[in-house]
Design an enzyme around this catalytic site. Structure first.
Site, PDB file in Angstrom:
ATOM      1  N   GLU A 176      44.798  50.943  38.553  1.00 60.99           N
ATOM      2  CA  GLU A 176      46.119  50.440  38.923  1.00 60.99           C
ATOM      3  C   GLU A 176      47.628  51.081  37.633  1.00 60.99           C
ATOM      4  O   GLU A 176      47.647  50.777  36.674  1.00 60.99           O
ATOM      5  CB  GLU A 176      45.935  49.128  38.802  1.00 60.99           C
ATOM      6  CG  GLU A 176      44.919  48.706  39.252  1.00 60.99           C
ATOM      7  CD  GLU A 176      44.964  47.410  39.999  1.00 60.99           C
ATOM      8  OE1 GLU A 176      45.558  46.140  38.293  1.00 60.99           O
ATOM      9  OE2 GLU A 176      44.214  46.695  40.450  1.00 60.99           O
ATOM     10  N   GLU A 357      37.874  47.505  43.530  1.00 62.52           N
ATOM     11  CA  GLU A 357      38.308  46.494  43.310  1.00 62.52           C
ATOM     12  C   GLU A 357      38.876  45.197  44.378  1.00 62.52           C
ATOM     13  O   GLU A 357      39.282  45.475  45.416  1.00 62.52           O
ATOM     14  CB  GLU A 357      39.210  46.095  42.586  1.00 62.52           C
ATOM     15  CG  GLU A 357      39.144  46.249  41.103  1.00 62.52           C
ATOM     16  CD  GLU A 357      39.928  45.802  39.947  1.00 62.52           C
ATOM     17  OE1 GLU A 357      40.827  44.826  39.983  1.00 62.52           O
ATOM     18  OE2 GLU A 357      40.253  46.830  38.935  1.00 62.52           O
TER      19      GLU A 357
HETATM   20  C1  FCB Z   1      43.001  43.969  38.393  1.00 65.64           C
HETATM   21  C2  FCB Z   1      42.584  44.698  37.320  1.00 65.64           C
HETATM   22  C3  FCB Z   1      41.644  43.963  37.223  1.00 65.64           C
HETATM   23  C4  FCB Z   1      41.348  42.328  36.531  1.00 65.64           C
HETATM   24  C5  FCB Z   1      41.617  42.185  38.345  1.00 65.64           C
HETATM   25  C6  FCB Z   1      41.473  40.788  38.322  1.00 65.64           C
HETATM   26  O1  FCB Z   1      44.398  43.878  38.746  1.00 65.64           O
HETATM   27  O2  FCB Z   1      42.383  45.959  37.292  1.00 65.64           O
HETATM   28  O3  FCB Z   1      41.727  44.555  35.225  1.00 65.64           O
HETATM   29  O4  FCB Z   1      42.380  42.008  35.973  1.00 65.64           O
HETATM   30  O5  FCB Z   1      43.034  42.617  38.659  1.00 65.64           O
END
Ligand code: FCB
Length: 463
Positions: A176, A357
């Site tokens: 990210e 994620e």
């Molecule tokens: C993302 C991050 C991770 C965690 C999730 C909930 O943006 O990459 O580390 O904080 O959100």
């Protein structure tokens, strides 16, 4: 779609490849603890958190989930859940306490132990080089604002590649980049807490350059490497019907969704950023950034609702319309936006996609029988994996799904107040208890394995 009966109720069997990976993701700073043990030095987050009031309850990640000492138990948990793959990050300040120069053998040895345990458990390691924990020693030299960081990052990538590349083949350069540059250098909401337009635009360009250099290093030093970057990509909807909010949503989307994938894939910045980044671009930079990669890593949670604002982007985060369902922590739950994002990535970038994620936080508690019945999380995961199935059916080349997160962990500015894990972590004792969602996820993986591979073998080779 076929349905298969399990103890958790019907689960849809997706039209997916036999080699589809089901995994979980974590990051070093959020779970390892041992923040000042065995030679690890401060990261920017250790320093940032020392100022009072920056994080819920002034929590620190000094101990976090104590994964540094409990990694074997955590790998055993993943094996028992039947995970195919595990994405973790390396703490740069554990390997190179000063960010460059002498390597710390004790730090290197920790990831040897972790990787060896994963391989012994038949879990494919996915290694992310950078999940936000820059060595403070480098921030003192300007951090991502200093162009020299491109060389420092390349040297760090080479150290990692040469040490672990015999056993690890899946490498992500950055997690990210839009979030840590925007929040850390543009808005001052994350470490290192800077809110400045020039700082942001320098950081964006230097991170992009570092990505390209690291791709070259990993290709050179790791035979058979499979490389990508992990992007947070969410639709940015205007928060109202006003023309101002519509324009703000486009500006925010350029920073959030395109500032990294565009230069990395197409060797150009989105038009909204071009003038601001131009002063930092040297001849040859764009070609150095746009190195070929093997996959697109996606992190996705929920769409943004954007309104006009007075910050450097002229855009701020608004509330979703009242009709949009929200999770326990208030994040919008819009699975269609996930489906559309997957299809959009497929049509723009034409790369295999790994969802690295997706998940939700909840106010989980242990009930009288010692269980955590997190039905809200199960509902979210069902809805989002179904949306992914729809995207696959419509042609998106999605090859893996990693839930965020394996464990309840240190959630940046929210500290320990938000539990994202499918495994509950008792903060006082560090005891791990798989939640109902972990059992649901495990059953779904097992159901796919039976349906994909009647002989019951694991099949995780990339075709
Ligand atoms: C993302 C991050 C991770 C965690 C999730 C909930 O943006 O990459 O580390 O904080 O959100």
């Amino acid at each position: 779609m076929r349905l298969i009966a399990t103890t958790q109720g019907p689960i849809s069997i997706m039209t997916i490849r036999p080699s589809f990976l089901w995994g979980a993701s974590t990051s070093a700073f959020q779970i390892e603890g041992a923040a000042h043990l065995d030679g690890r030095a401060d990261s920017i987050w250790d320093v940032y958190l020392r100022a009072p009031g920056r994080v819920s309850h002034n929590d620190t990640a000094e101990t976090a989930c104590d994964h540094y000492h409990r990694y074997a138990e955590d790998v055993a948990l993943m094996r028992d859940l039947g995970l195919n793959a595990y994405r973790f990050s390396i703490a740069w300040p554990r390997l190179l306490p000063q960010g460059r120069g002498a390597a710390n053998e004790a730090g290197l040895a920790f990831y040897d132990r972790l990787i060896d345990a994963l391989l012994a458990a038949e879990i494919e390691p996915w290694l992310c080089l950078y999940h936000w924990d820059l060595p403070q020693a480098l921030e003192a030299l300007g951090g991502w604002q200093n162009r020299d960081i491109v060389g420092w990052f390349a040297d760090y990538a080479a150290l990692v590649a040469r040490r672990y590349g015999d056993r690890v083949k899946r490498f992500a350069t950055f997690n990210e980049p839009c979030v840590f540059t925007l929040f850390g250098y543009g808005l001052g909401w994350h470490a290192p807490g800077i809110a400045d337009g020039a700082a942001l635009h320098k950081a964006i360009h230097h991170v992009n350059l570092s990505h390209g250099r690291a791709v070259d290093v990993l290709r050179r030093d790791v035979a058979g490497a499979s490389i990508g970057a992990i992007h947070n990509r969410q639709p940015c909807y205007p928060a109202s019907d006003s023309a101002e909010d519509a324009a703000a949503a486009l500006r925010l989307a350029a920073y959030w969704n395109d500032a990294f994938p565009f230069p990395q894939a197409f060797a150009c910045y989105p038009p909204e950023l071009q003038d601001a980044v131009a002063p930092y671009i040297a001849p040859g930079d764009m070609a150095q950034i746009a190195r070929p990669v093997d996959w697109f890593g996606l992190n996705h949670y929920s769409p943004h609702y954007i309104k006009a604002g007075s910050n450097l982007m002229g855009a701020s985060f608004g509330a979703p319309p009242a009709a949009v369902p929200r999770s326990a922590i208030g994040w919008p739950v819009v699975p269609e936006a996930f489906r559309d994002t997957l299809l959009d990535i497929h049509s723009r970038f034409r790369l295999p996609i790994y969802v690295l994620e997706n998940g939700t936080a909840a106010n989980d508690t242990v009930d009288a029988s010692g269980c955590i019945q997190d039905d809200g999380r199960i509902g979210y995961l069902k809805a989002y994996t179904t949306a992914m199935e729809q995207a696959i059916a419509a042609g998106a080349d999605v090859r893996g799904y990693f839930v965020w997160s394996l464990l309840d962990n240190f959630e940046w500015g929210a500290g320990y107040s938000q539990r994202f894990g499918i495994v509950y972590v008792d903060r006082a004792t560090q005891r791990r208890i798989p939640k109902a969602s972990a059992r649901w996820y495990s059953n779904m993986i097992a159901a796919h394995r039976v349906s994909d591979d009647p002989a019951g073998r694991h099949n995780r080779a990339e075709e």
